[in-house]
Write a protein that holds these residues in place. Structure first.
Motif, PDB file in Angstrom:
ATOM      1  N   ALA A  91       5.687  14.594   0.445  1.00  0.00           N
ATOM      2  CA  ALA A  91       6.494  14.561   1.655  1.00  0.00           C
ATOM      3  C   ALA A  91       6.558  13.116   2.132  1.00  0.00           C
ATOM      4  CB  ALA A  91       5.866  15.446   2.728  1.00  0.00           C
ATOM      5  N   TRP A  92       7.751  12.603   2.349  1.00  0.00           N
ATOM      6  CA  TRP A  92       7.914  11.228   2.798  1.00  0.00           C
ATOM      7  C   TRP A  92       7.740  11.173   4.303  1.00  0.00           C
ATOM      8  CZ3 TRP A  92       7.596   8.076  -1.026  1.00  0.00           C
ATOM      9  CH2 TRP A  92       8.087   8.443  -2.279  1.00  0.00           C
ATOM     10  N   THR A  93       6.813  10.359   4.766  1.00  0.00           N
ATOM     11  CA  THR A  93       6.577  10.189   6.194  1.00  0.00           C
ATOM     12  C   THR A  93       6.377   8.718   6.489  1.00  0.00           C
ATOM     13  OG1 THR A  93       4.178  10.359   6.043  1.00  0.00           O
ATOM     14  CG2 THR A  93       5.390  12.430   6.309  1.00  0.00           C
ATOM     15  N   ASP A  94       6.396   8.371   7.761  1.00  0.00           N
ATOM     16  CA  ASP A  94       6.127   6.997   8.161  1.00  0.00           C
ATOM     17  C   ASP A  94       4.665   6.635   7.980  1.00  0.00           C
ATOM     18  OD1 ASP A  94       8.741   6.576   8.800  1.00  0.00           O
ATOM     19  OD2 ASP A  94       8.485   7.068  10.921  1.00  0.00           O
ATOM     20  N   THR A  95       3.799   7.624   7.877  1.00  0.00           N
ATOM     21  CA  THR A  95       2.364   7.385   7.725  1.00  0.00           C
ATOM     22  C   THR A  95       1.922   7.695   6.294  1.00  0.00           C
ATOM     23  OG1 THR A  95       1.867   9.615   8.486  1.00  0.00           O
ATOM     24  CG2 THR A  95       1.889   7.856  10.145  1.00  0.00           C
ATOM     25  N   ALA A  96       2.756   7.366   5.324  1.00  0.00           N
ATOM     26  CA  ALA A  96       2.433   7.632   3.925  1.00  0.00           C
ATOM     27  C   ALA A  96       1.164   6.900   3.526  1.00  0.00           C
ATOM     28  CB  ALA A  96       3.584   7.200   3.024  1.00  0.00           C
ATOM     29  N   VAL A  97       0.364   7.555   2.724  1.00  0.00           N
ATOM     30  CA  VAL A  97      -0.881   6.967   2.233  1.00  0.00           C
ATOM     31  C   VAL A  97      -0.531   5.949   1.156  1.00  0.00           C
ATOM     32  CG1 VAL A  97      -3.046   7.484   1.047  1.00  0.00           C
ATOM     33  CG2 VAL A  97      -2.110   9.101   2.710  1.00  0.00           C
ATOM     34  N   PRO A  98      -1.091   4.745   1.246  1.00  0.00           N
ATOM     35  CA  PRO A  98      -0.784   3.744   0.219  1.00  0.00           C
ATOM     36  C   PRO A  98      -1.309   4.199  -1.138  1.00  0.00           C
ATOM     37  CG  PRO A  98      -2.534   2.968   1.652  1.00  0.00           C
ATOM     38  CD  PRO A  98      -2.034   4.263   2.225  1.00  0.00           C
ATOM     39  N   PRO A  99      -0.683   3.725  -2.205  1.00  0.00           N
ATOM     40  CA  PRO A  99      -1.142   4.122  -3.537  1.00  0.00           C
ATOM     41  C   PRO A  99      -2.561   3.631  -3.805  1.00  0.00           C
ATOM     42  CG  PRO A  99       0.503   2.386  -3.677  1.00  0.00           C
ATOM     43  CD  PRO A  99       0.408   2.782  -2.241  1.00  0.00           C
ATOM     44  N   ARG A 100      -3.239   4.299  -4.721  1.00  0.00           N
ATOM     45  CA  ARG A 100      -4.593   3.888  -5.110  1.00  0.00           C
ATOM     46  C   ARG A 100      -4.545   2.481  -5.681  1.00  0.00           C
ATOM     47  NH1 ARG A 100      -5.576   8.210  -9.179  1.00  0.00           N
ATOM     48  NH2 ARG A 100      -6.212   6.408 -10.345  1.00  0.00           N
ATOM     49  N   PRO A 101      -5.630   1.733  -5.526  1.00  0.00           N
ATOM     50  CA  PRO A 101      -5.669   0.393  -6.125  1.00  0.00           C
ATOM     51  C   PRO A 101      -5.466   0.471  -7.635  1.00  0.00           C
ATOM     52  CG  PRO A 101      -7.511   0.686  -4.624  1.00  0.00           C
ATOM     53  CD  PRO A 101      -6.854   2.027  -4.780  1.00  0.00           C
ATOM     54  N   LEU A 102      -4.867  -0.569  -8.171  1.00  0.00           N
ATOM     55  CA  LEU A 102      -4.644  -0.634  -9.615  1.00  0.00           C
ATOM     56  C   LEU A 102      -5.963  -0.593 -10.369  1.00  0.00           C
ATOM     57  CD1 LEU A 102      -1.981  -3.474  -9.891  1.00  0.00           C
ATOM     58  CD2 LEU A 102      -1.628  -1.048 -10.310  1.00  0.00           C
ATOM     59  N   GLU A 103      -5.956   0.088 -11.502  1.00  0.00           N
ATOM     60  CA  GLU A 103      -7.125   0.106 -12.371  1.00  0.00           C
ATOM     61  C   GLU A 103      -6.911  -0.769 -13.596  1.00  0.00           C
ATOM     62  OE1 GLU A 103      -8.269   4.108 -13.239  1.00  0.00           O
ATOM     63  OE2 GLU A 103      -8.449   4.617 -11.117  1.00  0.00           O
ATOM     64  N   ARG A 104      -5.628  -1.005 -13.928  1.00  0.00           N
ATOM     65  CA  ARG A 104      -5.308  -1.862 -15.068  1.00  0.00           C
ATOM     66  C   ARG A 104      -3.936  -2.481 -14.858  1.00  0.00           C
ATOM     67  NH1 ARG A 104      -4.014   2.339 -19.985  1.00  0.00           N
ATOM     68  NH2 ARG A 104      -2.312   3.401 -18.951  1.00  0.00           N
ATOM     69  N   LEU A 105      -3.743  -3.617 -15.502  1.00  0.00           N
ATOM     70  CA  LEU A 105      -2.465  -4.306 -15.459  1.00  0.00           C
ATOM     71  C   LEU A 105      -1.758  -4.078 -16.789  1.00  0.00           C
ATOM     72  CD1 LEU A 105      -3.631  -7.711 -13.945  1.00  0.00           C
ATOM     73  CD2 LEU A 105      -2.587  -5.778 -12.743  1.00  0.00           C
ATOM     74  N   VAL A 106      -0.470  -3.855 -16.735  1.00  0.00           N
ATOM     75  CA  VAL A 106       0.324  -3.662 -17.944  1.00  0.00           C
ATOM     76  C   VAL A 106       1.066  -4.974 -18.213  1.00  0.00           C
ATOM     77  CG1 VAL A 106       2.145  -2.324 -19.038  1.00  0.00           C
ATOM     78  CG2 VAL A 106       0.588  -1.208 -17.420  1.00  0.00           C
TER      79      VAL A 106
END
Length: 133
Positions: free
Chosen positions: A14-29
């Motif tokens: 659900a898109w909201t103004d209080t969206a949870v930020p994505p998890r920190p990156l675990e690897r770089l591509v």
């Protein structure tokens, strides 16, 4: 009909103004000619801006990632990575020592001997994380 009503919402999101930020990156591509590398973020020593790219320094290797440092900073774990200069982010686990320079700046020495500059504009961000006096 407004534009947002035509954009489908992914299942279970659900898109909201209080969206949870994505998890920190675990690897770089890292995309290179003829191959795609996966570099664990835990192996990254430091990152340096280079125009629209970021140089990723991991051990003896350096990779070029097509992404801005500003965007990458938002995806890194702030408990492990800190921006110390407008063009530099460092893995705090790799810091060996810090030496005061002039006008509130510091030289940050990594375990491998690399010297980086902590500019006074980023000193307050680093102070909390590095417990600087």
């Amino acid at each position: 009909m407004d534009v947002t009503s035509r954009i489908p919402t992914p299942p279970g999101l659900a898109w909201t103004d209080t969206a949870v930020p994505p998890r920190p990156l675990e690897r770089l591509v890292i995309k290179e000619i003829g191959r795609v590398l996966f570099v664990p973020v835990s192996e990254v020593d430091w990152l340096e801006a280079e125009d629209d790219y970021v140089q990723v320094h991991a051990g003896r290797s350096t990779y070029l990632l097509r992404q801005s440092l500003r965007v990458l900073e938002t995806r890194l774990d702030p408990h492990h990575f800190v921006r110390i200069h407008r063009s530099t982010i460092v893995n705090v686990q790799r810091i060996h020592e810090m030496r005061p320079l002039f006008h509130g700046e510091y030289q940050v020495l990594l375990r491998d001997g690399t010297g980086l500059k902590l500019s006074r504009g980023y000193r307050d961000r680093a102070r909390h994380l590095l417990d600087m006096a």
